[in-house]
Structure formats: C-alpha cells, structure tokens
Design a protein around this motif. Structure first.
Motif, PDB file in Angstrom:
ATOM      1  N   TYR A  73      51.712  26.353  32.123  1.00 56.05           N
ATOM      2  CA  TYR A  73      50.587  26.863  31.334  1.00 56.05           C
ATOM      3  C   TYR A  73      50.296  28.321  31.692  1.00 56.05           C
ATOM      4  O   TYR A  73      50.131  29.170  30.797  1.00 56.05           O
ATOM      5  N   VAL A  74      50.235  28.631  32.975  1.00 54.85           N
ATOM      6  CA  VAL A  74      49.952  30.006  33.422  1.00 54.85           C
ATOM      7  C   VAL A  74      50.972  30.981  32.857  1.00 54.85           C
ATOM      8  O   VAL A  74      50.629  32.087  32.424  1.00 54.85           O
ATOM      9  N   GLY A 139      50.519  32.711  41.057  1.00 56.11           N
ATOM     10  CA  GLY A 139      50.221  34.139  41.050  1.00 56.11           C
ATOM     11  C   GLY A 139      49.016  34.534  40.230  1.00 56.11           C
ATOM     12  O   GLY A 139      48.715  35.726  40.108  1.00 56.11           O
ATOM     13  N   GLU A 140      48.296  33.556  39.647  1.00 56.37           N
ATOM     14  CA  GLU A 140      47.192  33.855  38.735  1.00 56.37           C
ATOM     15  C   GLU A 140      45.859  33.367  39.302  1.00 56.37           C
ATOM     16  O   GLU A 140      45.709  32.185  39.599  1.00 56.37           O
ATOM     17  N   PRO A 141      44.864  34.246  39.454  1.00 57.13           N
ATOM     18  CA  PRO A 141      43.515  33.784  39.813  1.00 57.13           C
ATOM     19  C   PRO A 141      42.934  32.952  38.675  1.00 57.13           C
ATOM     20  O   PRO A 141      43.036  33.329  37.506  1.00 57.13           O
ATOM     21  N   ILE A 142      42.310  31.823  39.032  1.00 59.83           N
ATOM     22  CA  ILE A 142      41.865  30.857  38.026  1.00 59.83           C
ATOM     23  C   ILE A 142      40.474  30.324  38.388  1.00 59.83           C
ATOM     24  O   ILE A 142      40.241  29.900  39.523  1.00 59.83           O
ATOM     25  N   GLN A 167      40.686  27.946  33.997  1.00 58.32           N
ATOM     26  CA  GLN A 167      40.509  29.092  33.111  1.00 58.32           C
ATOM     27  C   GLN A 167      40.967  30.368  33.831  1.00 58.32           C
ATOM     28  O   GLN A 167      40.373  30.762  34.833  1.00 58.32           O
ATOM     29  N   PRO A 168      42.024  31.010  33.354  1.00 55.16           N
ATOM     30  CA  PRO A 168      42.504  32.225  34.023  1.00 55.16           C
ATOM     31  C   PRO A 168      41.415  33.285  34.133  1.00 55.16           C
ATOM     32  O   PRO A 168      40.618  33.462  33.208  1.00 55.16           O
ATOM     33  N   TRP A 170      41.607  36.401  33.897  1.00 53.41           N
ATOM     34  CA  TRP A 170      41.713  37.487  32.913  1.00 53.41           C
ATOM     35  C   TRP A 170      40.954  37.170  31.630  1.00 53.41           C
ATOM     36  O   TRP A 170      40.596  38.083  30.882  1.00 53.41           O
ATOM     37  N   VAL A 171      40.676  35.865  31.373  1.00 52.57           N
ATOM     38  CA  VAL A 171      39.873  35.514  30.206  1.00 52.57           C
ATOM     39  C   VAL A 171      38.488  36.150  30.316  1.00 52.57           C
ATOM     40  O   VAL A 171      37.983  36.758  29.367  1.00 52.57           O
ATOM     41  N   PHE A 172      37.882  36.031  31.492  1.00 46.77           N
ATOM     42  CA  PHE A 172      36.557  36.618  31.709  1.00 46.77           C
ATOM     43  C   PHE A 172      36.609  38.143  31.689  1.00 46.77           C
ATOM     44  O   PHE A 172      35.686  38.794  31.188  1.00 46.77           O
ATOM     45  N   GLU A 173      37.662  38.694  32.223  1.00 46.78           N
ATOM     46  CA  GLU A 173      37.774  40.151  32.273  1.00 46.78           C
ATOM     47  C   GLU A 173      37.824  40.745  30.870  1.00 46.78           C
ATOM     48  O   GLU A 173      37.271  41.809  30.607  1.00 46.78           O
TER      49      GLU A 173
END
Length: 251
Positions: A73-74, A139-142, A167-168, A170-173
C-alpha cells in the motif's frame, strides 16, 4: 505478492452480503456517508467519497500478512489520491476491554516494526516520547488510528470489531500545508466531534511536532479524558530479530 486490499467498488464483488466483511464495510460506509451525523474526520470522509481509501480484511489477524499488504500500500499510495488511507478490518469477536485493545494495537505496531524491511526514516526520532516521533513503515511516516467495540462514550473511535487505519503523513502535509488551512481543518474536526461523542474532545489531540504534544497518544484515545495513554514501548522493535509470529485471532 498478491494485493489483498480493495477499492470501495470491489468489496461487494469479493464478499457476499451475509459475510462479516460485508456487514463491517456497510457499517463503515454508513458512518462515512452520513449527512445527518457527519463523521468528525473530514479527511477520511473526503477520501471515502472520492474512492481514495483502500480496504484490507484480515481473517485470521496475521501481522505478517498485514506487513506485506501495508508495504505494498505504501509503495502505491500516492497514486490513490491526496486523501488516501488503508483501513484494516478484522472479524468481530467477543468484546474485550479497552486496555486489551490498547495492548493489541501497540503489539501490532511493535511486530510490524520487527518485520519492516526498510530502515527507520533518518528524520523521524526512534524514541516514542518525542514531539517528532511518528510510526513509520516501509520508509514512510504514518499516522495510526485504532477503533474498537469497547468504545462507548467516544463514538468517533467505535467500530464493531478491532480496526486500524494507516494514513501516510504526507496526506496531512498536503492538506494542512498552510496555517490558514490547518486552522480551518482542525476547527471543522472539533466542531463535528462535539456533537458526535458523548465525551468532550480529547486534550491529547493536537498538531504533529508541537513541543507539548505527543503523536503516539492520539493513536488510541480512551473513552474518557481521565484515562492516561502511556505507551508500553520506549522504542519499537528494540530487537528486530527474531520477529514474533502472531496469528492471533482478531478480537
């Protein structure tokens, strides 16, 4: 590796109406699409409406399978849209205590960290009690959200079985890229939370990186604001080998 997570339109074609998967998904859809009682997470509602969410049904609850699917998914998430999340459903079981679900969530995150084939991101602290800490995988902050059938007062964290949302960051960013956008989004979430929950909005909710906040405290909110929400780990996967096998049945 076979992709097991589904788009919204694929759920009905994969599971009969009488299945637990169909029942749980129907409950989720009703929650996300209600206009009379809008769900507080505006990002999740938008993601559902625009078919950017992906859905994984685990039976049994096998963390190794979860890790494989979360990694896939990531790797694909940016192609799903700016409001994407992976929603993980488990089979309904007899209701346990909030503390039991709390431990189950953190054990899951610890085991995922043990199974992770990627190094922890260099810009994310490994010590959990840090304002910049965030669960990370592949490798992805979630950002992680746990919902359970034991929640009563906090209906925004209630589901008919143990569920996790990934929820990754980067969605919030993308959504909260400016101070004005962030203020508007948080104000809308709070406005929806007040009538939705019988408990007042948790004081633990806040912005990522705030010096007086801790992101991990938001992953699992207890049913009232009196309960403390410490973490059983100072650092996930303190010893990555050997990984712990967990094929525990979902509760």
């Amino acid at each position: 590796m076979e992709r097991l997570f589904l788009r919204r339109g694929d759920v009905a074609s994969n599971f009969p109406v009488s299945s637990w998967q169909s029942v749980m998904f129907s409950e989720f859809e009703a929650q996300m699409s209600s206009e009379a009682r809008p769900f507080p997470c505006v990002f999740g509602v938008t993601g559902h409406r625009q078919d950017q969410l992906r859905y994984l049904f685990l039976d049994p609850y096998d963390v190794a399978v979860l890790g494989e699917q979360l990694a896939q998914y990531v790797s694909e998430a940016r192609s799903f849209g700016p409001n994407t999340s992976l929603i993980v459903f488990t089979r309904p079981r007899p209701v346990q205590t909030l503390d039991a679900y709390y431990r189950k969530m953190w054990l899951t995150l610890d085991q995922l960290a043990r199974l992770d084939k990627n190094p922890w991101p260099s810009d994310i602290p490994e010590q959990i009690d840090h304002p910049m800490w965030e669960f990370s995988f592949a490798g992805e902050p979630i950002f992680v959200v746990c919902t359970t059938p034991a929640h009563v007062m906090r209906q925004s964290r209630r589901s008919s079985a143990f569920m996790l949302t990934f929820q990754p960051r980067w969605v919030f960013e993308k959504i909260l890229g400016t101070e004005k956008a962030a203020n508007a989004a948080f104000a809308e979430v709070r406005k929806r939370l007040i009538p939705y929950d019988s408990a007042s909005p948790s004081p633990l909710l806040g912005r990522y990186g705030a010096t007086d906040g801790r992101e991990y405290l938001q992953y699992f909110l207890h049913d009232d604001n009196a309960a403390s929400g410490g973490c059983p780990f100072a650092k996930l996967a303190q010893n990555k080998a050997p990984p712990i096998a967990n094929k525990e049945q979902a509760a």
